[in-house]
Write a protein that holds these residues in place. Structure first.
Motif, PDB file in Angstrom:
ATOM      1  N   GLU A 264       0.651  -1.394   0.050  1.00  0.00           N
ATOM      2  CA  GLU A 264       0.025  -0.034  -0.063  1.00  0.00           C
ATOM      3  C   GLU A 264       0.862   1.229  -0.059  1.00  0.00           C
ATOM      4  OE1 GLU A 264      -0.216  -2.648   1.979  1.00  0.00           O
ATOM      5  OE2 GLU A 264      -2.470  -3.136   2.473  1.00  0.00           O
ATOM      6  N   GLU A 265       1.949   1.310   0.954  1.00  0.00           N
ATOM      7  CA  GLU A 265       2.477   2.689   1.116  1.00  0.00           C
ATOM      8  C   GLU A 265       3.249   3.281  -0.250  1.00  0.00           C
ATOM      9  OE1 GLU A 265       2.140   0.852   5.083  1.00  0.00           O
ATOM     10  OE2 GLU A 265       2.772   0.143   3.205  1.00  0.00           O
ATOM     11  N   LEU A 266       3.629   1.899  -1.004  1.00  0.00           N
ATOM     12  CA  LEU A 266       4.328   2.524  -2.493  1.00  0.00           C
ATOM     13  C   LEU A 266       3.286   2.587  -3.774  1.00  0.00           C
ATOM     14  CD1 LEU A 266       7.574   0.729  -2.164  1.00  0.00           C
ATOM     15  CD2 LEU A 266       7.374   3.071  -1.913  1.00  0.00           C
TER      16      LEU A 266
ATOM     17  N   VAL B 183      -2.454  -5.696  -7.982  1.00  0.00           N
ATOM     18  CA  VAL B 183      -1.970  -6.502  -6.710  1.00  0.00           C
ATOM     19  C   VAL B 183      -2.731  -7.689  -6.220  1.00  0.00           C
ATOM     20  CG1 VAL B 183      -1.684  -3.994  -5.645  1.00  0.00           C
ATOM     21  CG2 VAL B 183      -3.935  -4.794  -5.754  1.00  0.00           C
ATOM     22  N   HIS B 184      -1.845  -8.307  -5.344  1.00  0.00           N
ATOM     23  CA  HIS B 184      -2.575  -9.640  -4.871  1.00  0.00           C
ATOM     24  C   HIS B 184      -3.261  -9.490  -3.794  1.00  0.00           C
ATOM     25  CE1 HIS B 184       0.146 -12.807  -7.342  1.00  0.00           C
ATOM     26  NE2 HIS B 184       0.636 -11.545  -7.634  1.00  0.00           N
ATOM     27  N   PRO B 185      -4.487  -9.947  -3.675  1.00  0.00           N
ATOM     28  CA  PRO B 185      -5.359  -9.638  -2.553  1.00  0.00           C
ATOM     29  C   PRO B 185      -4.804 -10.052  -1.144  1.00  0.00           C
ATOM     30  CG  PRO B 185      -6.301 -11.249  -4.090  1.00  0.00           C
ATOM     31  CD  PRO B 185      -5.108 -10.709  -4.703  1.00  0.00           C
ATOM     32  N   GLU B 186      -4.208 -11.059  -1.079  1.00  0.00           N
ATOM     33  CA  GLU B 186      -3.534 -11.582   0.303  1.00  0.00           C
ATOM     34  C   GLU B 186      -2.567 -10.858   0.519  1.00  0.00           C
ATOM     35  OE1 GLU B 186      -3.328 -12.933  -2.991  1.00  0.00           O
ATOM     36  OE2 GLU B 186      -2.142 -14.704  -2.785  1.00  0.00           O
ATOM     37  N   THR B 187      -2.128  -9.826  -0.068  1.00  0.00           N
ATOM     38  CA  THR B 187      -0.817  -8.875   0.410  1.00  0.00           C
ATOM     39  C   THR B 187      -1.525  -7.645   1.021  1.00  0.00           C
ATOM     40  OG1 THR B 187      -0.599  -7.676  -1.572  1.00  0.00           O
ATOM     41  CG2 THR B 187       0.710  -9.735  -1.377  1.00  0.00           C
TER      42      THR B 187
ATOM     43  N   GLN C 114      -6.410  -3.828   3.516  1.00  0.00           N
ATOM     44  CA  GLN C 114      -7.713  -3.325   3.304  1.00  0.00           C
ATOM     45  C   GLN C 114      -7.850  -3.198   1.901  1.00  0.00           C
ATOM     46  OE1 GLN C 114      -9.908  -2.688   5.613  1.00  0.00           O
ATOM     47  NE2 GLN C 114      -8.728  -2.841   7.527  1.00  0.00           N
ATOM     48  N   PRO C 115      -8.048  -4.362   1.160  1.00  0.00           N
ATOM     49  CA  PRO C 115      -8.321  -4.585  -0.098  1.00  0.00           C
ATOM     50  C   PRO C 115      -9.188  -3.527  -0.960  1.00  0.00           C
ATOM     51  CG  PRO C 115      -8.988  -6.619   0.943  1.00  0.00           C
ATOM     52  CD  PRO C 115      -8.516  -5.835   1.933  1.00  0.00           C
ATOM     53  N   HIS C 116     -10.521  -3.329  -0.237  1.00  0.00           N
ATOM     54  CA  HIS C 116     -11.393  -2.348  -0.690  1.00  0.00           C
ATOM     55  C   HIS C 116     -11.218  -1.045  -0.902  1.00  0.00           C
ATOM     56  CE1 HIS C 116     -15.324  -0.566  -1.494  1.00  0.00           C
ATOM     57  NE2 HIS C 116     -15.730  -1.540  -1.767  1.00  0.00           N
ATOM     58  N   ALA C 117     -10.230  -0.693   0.325  1.00  0.00           N
ATOM     59  CA  ALA C 117      -9.836   0.663   0.302  1.00  0.00           C
ATOM     60  C   ALA C 117      -8.735   0.910  -0.739  1.00  0.00           C
ATOM     61  CB  ALA C 117      -9.267   1.156   1.984  1.00  0.00           C
TER      62      ALA C 117
END
Ligand code: DX5
Length: 228
Positions: free
Chosen positions: A72-74, A88-92, A95-98
């Protein structure tokens, strides 16, 4: 429409800009940057600064396939680097929706990448926020692996899911895609094809992209579209 997306993984890192320019001239629909952090996958590649340095060398779109822990940070740096798609891979994601909402707010087309062991169900609640769904046909981390035909039922199920969505979502496959496998993946339902090592085995990028596009398009029952 069939899209061919070379992976900037088998590139000559000492001549990266020239390879990217050659892929662009050869008719790439997009170029995929495999961003790996050595944590989520056991390999380390490059970040947004390298992508940004190559942006002036190509007119075609760039996509970042982010195989990193806590990305997220990058994530904003890939939009700044000139990527039109960020996967992006959801398991990483905590907060996937956000996170997907933030990607869209940054002006990129958000996408989800599903490793072979990640079920399609991980993407279902998020379909309204994505424009690309990538079904990996190898375990993420390295190029040159063999295509996993066992992923074809997942590709077909994803095709059914995306056809029922209320907006267009590209179904992309990535891993071991070459002349012997692309038609199978196309018949299973994919319309965007990432190719790395197989493309580098052709006499030229242009011949490779044209051949892969032709094989995929005919397997999808399409007229072979004019190359860019
Ligand atoms: C794996 C990478 C590779 C790359 C394509 O993490 O994502 O799949 O894009 O490489 P090939 O075409 O050699 O599998």
């Amino acid at each position: 429409m069939t899209h061919i997306v070379p992976a900037a993984l088998p590139v000559d890192f000492a001549r990266l800009g020239e390879d990217v320019a050659a892929l662009d001239r050869a008719g790439s629909d997009r170029i995929q940057w495999d961003v790996m952090d050595g944590q989520f996958v056991p390999n380390l590649t490059y970040g947004a600064d390298v992508i940004a340095a190559c942006r002036p060398y190509a007119d075609c779109g760039f996509e970042a396939h982010v195989m990193c822990e806590r990305p997220e940070e990058l994530l904003h740096t890939y939009a700044q680097a000139g990527c039109e798609v960020v996967l992006v891979h959801p398991e990483t994601l905590r907060q996937p929706h956000a996170t997907l909402q933030q990607l869209r707010a940054q002006g990129v087309r958000p996408g989800l990448a599903l490793s072979p062991g990640t079920p399609l169900a991980a993407a279902e609640p998020l379909l309204d926020l994505i424009e690309v769904l990538l079904v990996m046909t190898v375990n993420p981390g390295f190029g040159g692996q063999s295509y996993l035909a066992s992923m074809e039922p997942k590709i077909a199920a994803a095709r059914t899911l995306l056809d029922a969505a209320d907006h267009p979502i590209e179904l992309e496959v990535d891993g071991g895609i070459g002349p012997d496998t692309i038609a199978r993946a196309a018949r299973a339902g994919a319309d965007v094809f990432v190719s790395g090592s197989a493309l580098w085995r052709y006499p030229s990028f242009r011949e490779g992209i044209a051949d892969l596009r032709s094989r995929a398009a005919s397997a999808r029952g399409e007229e072979v579209g004019e190359q860019r």
